[in-house]
Design an enzyme around this catalytic site. Sequence first.
Site, PDB file in Angstrom:
ATOM      1  N   SER A 156       0.814  -1.208   0.000  1.00  0.00           N
ATOM      2  CA  SER A 156       0.000   0.000   0.000  1.00  0.00           C
ATOM      3  C   SER A 156       0.854   1.267   0.000  1.00  0.00           C
ATOM      4  CB  SER A 156      -0.951  -0.014   1.197  1.00  0.00           C
ATOM      5  OG  SER A 156      -1.810   1.096   1.168  1.00  0.00           O
ATOM      6  N   ASP A 164      -4.286   5.599  -2.202  1.00  0.00           N
ATOM      7  CA  ASP A 164      -3.024   4.975  -1.811  1.00  0.00           C
ATOM      8  C   ASP A 164      -2.700   3.871  -2.819  1.00  0.00           C
ATOM      9  OD1 ASP A 164      -4.861   3.047  -1.084  1.00  0.00           O
ATOM     10  OD2 ASP A 164      -4.306   2.999   1.035  1.00  0.00           O
ATOM     11  N   ASP A 179      -2.737   0.540  -3.109  1.00  0.00           N
ATOM     12  CA  ASP A 179      -3.651  -0.554  -3.468  1.00  0.00           C
ATOM     13  C   ASP A 179      -5.092  -0.088  -3.498  1.00  0.00           C
ATOM     14  OD1 ASP A 179      -3.755  -0.205  -0.702  1.00  0.00           O
ATOM     15  OD2 ASP A 179      -4.164  -2.310  -0.297  1.00  0.00           O
ATOM     16  N   ASP A 227      -7.386   0.887  -1.493  1.00  0.00           N
ATOM     17  CA  ASP A 227      -8.489   0.588  -0.575  1.00  0.00           C
ATOM     18  C   ASP A 227      -8.865   1.814   0.257  1.00  0.00           C
ATOM     19  OD1 ASP A 227      -6.226   0.604   1.014  1.00  0.00           O
ATOM     20  OD2 ASP A 227      -6.693  -1.252   2.074  1.00  0.00           O
TER      21      ASP A 227
END
Length: 458
Positions: A99, A239, A241, A243
């Site tokens: 991330s 960010d 990834d 999420d």
Amino acid sequence: MQSSLKCFKAYDIRGRVPDELNENISFRLGLAFAERFQPRTVALGRDIRHSSSTLLNALAHGLSQRGVDVLDLGLCGTEEVYWAAQQPGVDAGIEVTASHNPIDYNGMKLVLGGAIPVSGDSGLRDLERMTASSVEICPSGPAPVRAASFRQRYVDFLRAYMPPPGTHRLKVVVNPGNGAAGPLLEALSPHLPFELIRVNFDPDGSFPNGIPNPLLPENRSATSDAVAQSGADFGVAWDGDFDRCFLFDENGTFIEGYYIVGLLAEALLRATPGQKIVHDPRLIWNTIDIVSAAGGIAVQSKTGHAFIKERMRHEDAIYGGEMSAHHYFRDFGYCDSGMLPWLLVAKLISESGRPLSALVEERVRRYPASGEINRTVPDVRAVIEGIRTRYAGTGATDHTDGLSMEFPAWRFNLRGSNTEPVLRLNVESRADEALMRQRTTELLGLIDQLSSPAPAHL
């Protein structure tokens, strides 16, 4: 043999490559995951980091050696793995990602079927023990996997949250930070009633524009400037990834995640009254006020995705939100998504005809907040106890997560990091920004004082 590994954290796996996380550890984890959970089919995805493909391949080797059918989703976000794990015939999912961590880090987020998280009390400690005790060596060459994609189905799911056709066509700045969000945004774009202004859009594991972490103030200017220069209605940054998503109003001003929680809670309760909303304990007054006024029920949970998801399932809550920009939805398997929040906000702007600044400004005025402030300290517990002693008897105390103390006109939460000697402070007040700032300065001074070594006695 080792009994523990540094890369195993409270909710996921994260460590420096190759010292703390490497091919052999990933391979052994694959073996352990297959033995512990006995899945038939596991979906694997990865972010854009240079080490992610190698780690995914090693993980796939371990799973396949135990007879698991491995689906390779390729480059995708964590929520796409969550989505895959909710599909028929998929028993688990693992996203290889670090991330927003530094460039030499990587990690993994693990879920079972239905996107139920694997965390410390639901099998992660078993996986750590099994992985640490193994001496197996990862085979060379590509692992046996099947290429798979559930992206179009996910796009179809997201389309239900978009503004309806015929509404005002918004202009939106989108900044994936050279992370994994770009390909999904491209798949979404033909269906979006928006003009997209792309910033740092192409996936690039060298992160030429810095690690994608918009929670850091120094990482916000690219999105903010693009909004101002393009005259966009709002901006979104993600960010690595994706999420988590972070929102900027039409002036390029960053909107704290705390106020987005209230905004989304109110919108969802308007559509489905009487539902439960789960929130973390760091900043709470605005959320509780909005949820109560909208006829919902506010439920407090310990911070962290595993705790929020567990509490949401227990309460059958429609939505959960953390001030750190994690937003969880019952209709998405109680999982966090970085795509649903900004689409819902776009829908609110389109339907209300009001800019984002107007949607949140009254809430910011009513409950001004410090935002999360981090301080490195030698002894987290000692400092928290010192603060508790300082204010003992003057306010209501709650220990759901760290130390929360509430007074008539202000409150604070002080909690330690799970992974480093860092204190995280959040302060809010009731319609008194000067008081909030005064108390924030007061608490930071006490933290510094309690962190200083005692003077030597001569």
